[in-house]
Design a protein around this motif. Structure first.
Motif, PDB file in Angstrom:
ATOM      1  N   LEU A 222       0.834  -1.204   0.000  1.00  0.00           N
ATOM      2  CA  LEU A 222       0.000   0.000   0.000  1.00  0.00           C
ATOM      3  C   LEU A 222       0.867   1.253   0.000  1.00  0.00           C
ATOM      4  O   LEU A 222       0.610   2.207  -0.741  1.00  0.00           O
ATOM      5  N   LEU A 223       1.933   1.254   0.805  1.00  0.00           N
ATOM      6  CA  LEU A 223       2.828   2.400   0.847  1.00  0.00           C
ATOM      7  C   LEU A 223       3.539   2.596  -0.487  1.00  0.00           C
ATOM      8  O   LEU A 223       3.771   3.732  -0.924  1.00  0.00           O
ATOM      9  N   GLY A 224       3.869   1.503  -1.166  1.00  0.00           N
ATOM     10  CA  GLY A 224       4.532   1.605  -2.458  1.00  0.00           C
ATOM     11  C   GLY A 224       3.654   2.254  -3.508  1.00  0.00           C
ATOM     12  O   GLY A 224       4.109   3.094  -4.285  1.00  0.00           O
ATOM     13  N   VAL A 225       2.392   1.878  -3.544  1.00  0.00           N
ATOM     14  CA  VAL A 225       1.471   2.487  -4.501  1.00  0.00           C
ATOM     15  C   VAL A 225       1.280   3.957  -4.177  1.00  0.00           C
ATOM     16  O   VAL A 225       1.149   4.803  -5.071  1.00  0.00           O
ATOM     17  N   ASN A 226       1.297   4.312  -2.900  1.00  0.00           N
ATOM     18  CA  ASN A 226       1.001   5.678  -2.465  1.00  0.00           C
ATOM     19  C   ASN A 226       2.166   6.651  -2.645  1.00  0.00           C
ATOM     20  O   ASN A 226       1.968   7.859  -2.558  1.00  0.00           O
ATOM     21  N   ARG A 227       3.367   6.171  -2.950  1.00  0.00           N
ATOM     22  CA  ARG A 227       4.565   7.043  -2.929  1.00  0.00           C
ATOM     23  C   ARG A 227       4.470   8.228  -3.888  1.00  0.00           C
ATOM     24  O   ARG A 227       5.062   9.278  -3.637  1.00  0.00           O
ATOM     25  N   GLN A 231      -1.671  12.748  -1.425  1.00  0.00           N
ATOM     26  CA  GLN A 231      -2.721  12.386  -0.470  1.00  0.00           C
ATOM     27  C   GLN A 231      -2.265  11.163   0.330  1.00  0.00           C
ATOM     28  O   GLN A 231      -1.864  10.150  -0.254  1.00  0.00           O
ATOM     29  N   PRO A 232      -2.317  11.226   1.669  1.00  0.00           N
ATOM     30  CA  PRO A 232      -1.876  10.080   2.464  1.00  0.00           C
ATOM     31  C   PRO A 232      -2.833   8.896   2.322  1.00  0.00           C
ATOM     32  O   PRO A 232      -4.025   9.075   2.060  1.00  0.00           O
ATOM     33  N   PRO A 233      -2.326   7.674   2.500  1.00  0.00           N
ATOM     34  CA  PRO A 233      -3.176   6.483   2.392  1.00  0.00           C
ATOM     35  C   PRO A 233      -3.979   6.255   3.663  1.00  0.00           C
ATOM     36  O   PRO A 233      -3.713   6.866   4.703  1.00  0.00           O
ATOM     37  N   ARG A 234      -4.935   5.382   3.544  1.00  0.00           N
ATOM     38  CA  ARG A 234      -5.693   4.922   4.701  1.00  0.00           C
ATOM     39  C   ARG A 234      -5.919   3.405   4.556  1.00  0.00           C
ATOM     40  O   ARG A 234      -5.931   2.866   3.447  1.00  0.00           O
ATOM     41  N   PHE A 235      -6.100   2.760   5.702  1.00  0.00           N
ATOM     42  CA  PHE A 235      -6.487   1.350   5.710  1.00  0.00           C
ATOM     43  C   PHE A 235      -7.628   1.212   6.708  1.00  0.00           C
ATOM     44  O   PHE A 235      -7.474   1.543   7.882  1.00  0.00           O
ATOM     45  N   VAL A 236      -8.792   0.760   6.217  1.00  0.00           N
ATOM     46  CA  VAL A 236     -10.002   0.721   7.044  1.00  0.00           C
ATOM     47  C   VAL A 236     -10.398  -0.726   7.308  1.00  0.00           C
ATOM     48  O   VAL A 236     -10.418  -1.555   6.386  1.00  0.00           O
ATOM     49  N   THR A 308      -5.858   4.429  -1.457  1.00  0.00           N
ATOM     50  CA  THR A 308      -4.871   5.388  -1.938  1.00  0.00           C
ATOM     51  C   THR A 308      -5.206   5.712  -3.379  1.00  0.00           C
ATOM     52  O   THR A 308      -6.138   5.138  -3.954  1.00  0.00           O
ATOM     53  N   ASP A 309      -4.442   6.644  -3.988  1.00  0.00           N
ATOM     54  CA  ASP A 309      -4.467   6.769  -5.435  1.00  0.00           C
ATOM     55  C   ASP A 309      -3.091   6.371  -5.960  1.00  0.00           C
ATOM     56  O   ASP A 309      -2.149   6.183  -5.191  1.00  0.00           O
ATOM     57  N   ASN A 310      -2.971   6.202  -7.264  1.00  0.00           N
ATOM     58  CA  ASN A 310      -1.714   5.773  -7.885  1.00  0.00           C
ATOM     59  C   ASN A 310      -1.283   6.864  -8.855  1.00  0.00           C
ATOM     60  O   ASN A 310      -1.767   6.923  -9.986  1.00  0.00           O
ATOM     61  N   MET A 311      -0.396   7.755  -8.384  1.00  0.00           N
ATOM     62  CA  MET A 311      -0.060   8.961  -9.131  1.00  0.00           C
ATOM     63  C   MET A 311       1.420   8.974  -9.520  1.00  0.00           C
ATOM     64  O   MET A 311       2.126   7.984  -9.374  1.00  0.00           O
ATOM     65  N   LEU A 312       1.910  10.143  -9.995  1.00  0.00           N
ATOM     66  CA  LEU A 312       3.235  10.231 -10.609  1.00  0.00           C
ATOM     67  C   LEU A 312       4.117  11.273  -9.931  1.00  0.00           C
ATOM     68  O   LEU A 312       4.905  11.967 -10.568  1.00  0.00           O
ATOM     69  N   GLY A 313       4.001  11.424  -8.626  1.00  0.00           N
ATOM     70  CA  GLY A 313       4.791  12.422  -7.916  1.00  0.00           C
ATOM     71  C   GLY A 313       6.282  12.164  -8.005  1.00  0.00           C
ATOM     72  O   GLY A 313       6.746  11.133  -8.506  1.00  0.00           O
TER      73      GLY A 313
END
Length: 338
Positions: A222-227, A231-236, A308-313
């Motif tokens: 999850l952290l890898g996709v969010n890098r 926007q910070p990730p969440r786990f519910v 999370t989203d999967n972006m290009l930062g």
């Protein structure tokens, strides 16, 4: 819930639309049809009694609707749901409708009337769904249908079935609203907050992990996709517990990717157009969990929703990077859109 449902033994005199369910056998047989429906007139209009067919005709200052249920041997809750939905679309500009679909189906060997009523309620509610930003289920601009009377039994089980059908429809509408929300407004934190509010309203246990807690839990995937995201990730985690001793446990896992640009392995412009819906798995799980207190299964149900989203930062995961996941295994990323 936009439509108010009630039960009656007979067709109410003031309903703007009177709708009768007809099987193929009813329509093709020699017996008289209900009220003033004319077999020849309906036939000339193309009505045959096929499942899902709806034909509306004027009669004495109000409207009559013939609703096809198909062959009596093949009537199911799916048939009733679809037929009711088609009826709702056909009469959505009218204020009230009375319909006997569930009782006709039960008399012809179809689903029990209570099960049929629940399916009809679901069909009517979901057929009128529209999405906008003002209210759950949309504003239904131009729609006037506000009352639906189920003609048949008025037993307590029928009323309970109407409530159950409405709860299921509300869960589907919640999922639809979430899926329709743009990815720029339904970020992972906002998604998690909406799920938290739903859980508290429904009496579900809820736990939301923020980025720091996700790191402590070693959720490397999850952290890898969010890098690449700002926007910070969440786990519910959601939990439904039945009254008394639970008979087993069922687990749902829903993908909560609020927008998938593909990361550095970027999608084409056309390929991104529907990627706000990449969190549809999580939305479906959230909708299902919201219904559980109403349907009251005997088992415990848990749900796990990574968001999370999967972006290009600037620090997005690169092809060739290695991620360490919770169980200690390592994963080499060859394609950030895989």
């Amino acid at each position: 819930m936009n439509v108010q449902f009630s039960a009656a033994r007979r067709m109410p005199a003031r309903a703007e639309v009177i709708a009768h369910g007809l099987t193929l056998e009813d329509f093709e047989g020699g017996e008289d049809l209900p009220t003033e429906l004319g077999r020849d007139d309906l036939g000339r209009l193309g009505f045959e009694g096929k499942a899902g067919q709806v034909q509306v005709v004027p009669c004495g200052g109000r409207l009559l609707a013939a609703v096809g249920l198909g062959s009596a041997t093949e009537i199911s809750t799916n048939v009733l749901r679809r037929s009711a939905a088609n009826l709702a679309r056909a009469v959505r500009k009218r204020r009230s409708v009375a319909l006997d679909l569930a009782s006709v189906a039960a008399r012809n060997g179809g689903p029990a009337e209570a099960d049929g009523v629940a399916a009809v309620v679901e069909g009517v509610e979901l057929a009128l769904y529209r999405f906008d930003y003002r209210s759950s289920g949309g504003a239904r601009q131009g729609d006037r249908l506000g009352r639906a009377t189920m003609v048949g039994s008025t037993a307590a089980g029928i009323r309970a079935a109407m409530e159950r059908g409405s709860a299921v429809a509300d869960g589907v509408i919640l999922a639809r609203d979430l899926v329709n929300e743009p990815g720029g407004s339904l970020t992972a934190p906002k998604f998690a907050n909406r799920v938290r509010r739903m859980a508290r309203d429904r009496g579900l246990a809820v736990k939301v992990l923020d980025e720091a807690a996700i790191r402590r839990a070693r959720l490397g995937g999850l952290l890898g996709v969010n890098r690449g995201s700002t926007q910070p990730p969440r786990f519910v985690e959601l939990t439904y517990s039945p009254p008394g001793r639970a008979k087993g446990t069922l687990a749902f896992v829903g993908k909560g990717l609020t927008f998938d640009a593909g990361g550095l392995s970027i999608k084409t412009g056309q390929g991104m157009m529907d990627m706000k819906m990449d969190m549809g798995g999580a939305a479906a799980v959230v909708g299902a969990m919201s219904v559980l207190p109403a349907v009251a299964p005997a088992c415990r149900v848990r749900a796990y929703l990574p968001m999370t989203d999967n972006m290009l930062g600037g620090d997005a995961t690169r092809p060739g990077d290695v991620l360490t996941i919770r169980n200690g295994k390592t994963i080499e990323v060859l394609n950030t859109d895989a």
